[in-house]
Design an enzyme around this catalytic site. Structure first.
Site, PDB file in Angstrom:
ATOM      1  CB  CYS A   8      61.863   5.559  12.813  1.00  8.95           C
ATOM      2  SG  CYS A   8      61.549   4.824  11.189  1.00  8.95           S
ATOM      3  CG  ASP A  31      63.664   9.691  13.657  1.00  4.21           C
ATOM      4  OD1 ASP A  31      64.744   9.296  13.202  1.00  4.21           O
ATOM      5  OD2 ASP A  31      62.559   9.218  13.319  1.00  4.21           O
TER       6      ASP A  31
END
Length: 151
Positions: free
Chosen positions: A50, A57
């Protein structure tokens, strides 16, 4: 000389990059450029960061394309996708960057990339991007697939 003699990643010791590395992508000649056929890749262990929080992620990245003269070599694609591991980008950006890099690399007739990102904060994001070569039936295919898109 064999065609794979020009490939740098295949059959050699693997060097993993620390950040986004489109230069690791390699191609080989499509032996059937006159045929329309699908080539599909599935990467169920894609990771990126992120760009705001730096948290990882996780996603499944699906790539489908109709090749023209060049095709992406699968080990180089794996190394390229792995290079996102420490790269900070939003989900939608990752999917679009992957698609655009592959278009520049291969100039496919048609390509689509889907990211199936695991939930964070109770919400999942599934970005989808596609491209069909302009002024061809593949452009119409892209329009149709986008209008009909659903996982």
């Amino acid at each position: 000389m064999r065609e794979n003699d020009n490939l740098k990643a295949l059959g050699r010791q693997t060097e993993y990059r620390d950040d986004y590395a489109p230069e690791v992508l390699e191609t080989f000649e499509n032996k059937h450029p006159g045929n329309d056929y699908w080539v599909r890749f599935n990467c169920p262990e894609f990771t990126s960061l992120c760009p705001i929080t730096g948290q990882p992620d996780f996603a499944e990245i699906r790539i489908s394309y109709l090749p023209d003269r060049r095709m992406v070599e699968s080990k180089s694609l794996k190394l390229y996708l792995f290079s996102f591991r420490n790269h900070g980008d939003f989900h939608e950006d990752c999917v679009n960057v992957i698609m655009k890099d592959l278009i520049r690399l291969m100039d496919p007739k048609y390509i689509e990339v889907t990211g199936i990102f695991t939930p964070r904060g109770g919400i999942s994001i599934y970005p989808y991007a596609n491209y069909g070569r302009p002024d061809t039936k593949y452009e119409k295919l892209a329009e149709h697939r986008l209008q009909q898109h659903d996982l």
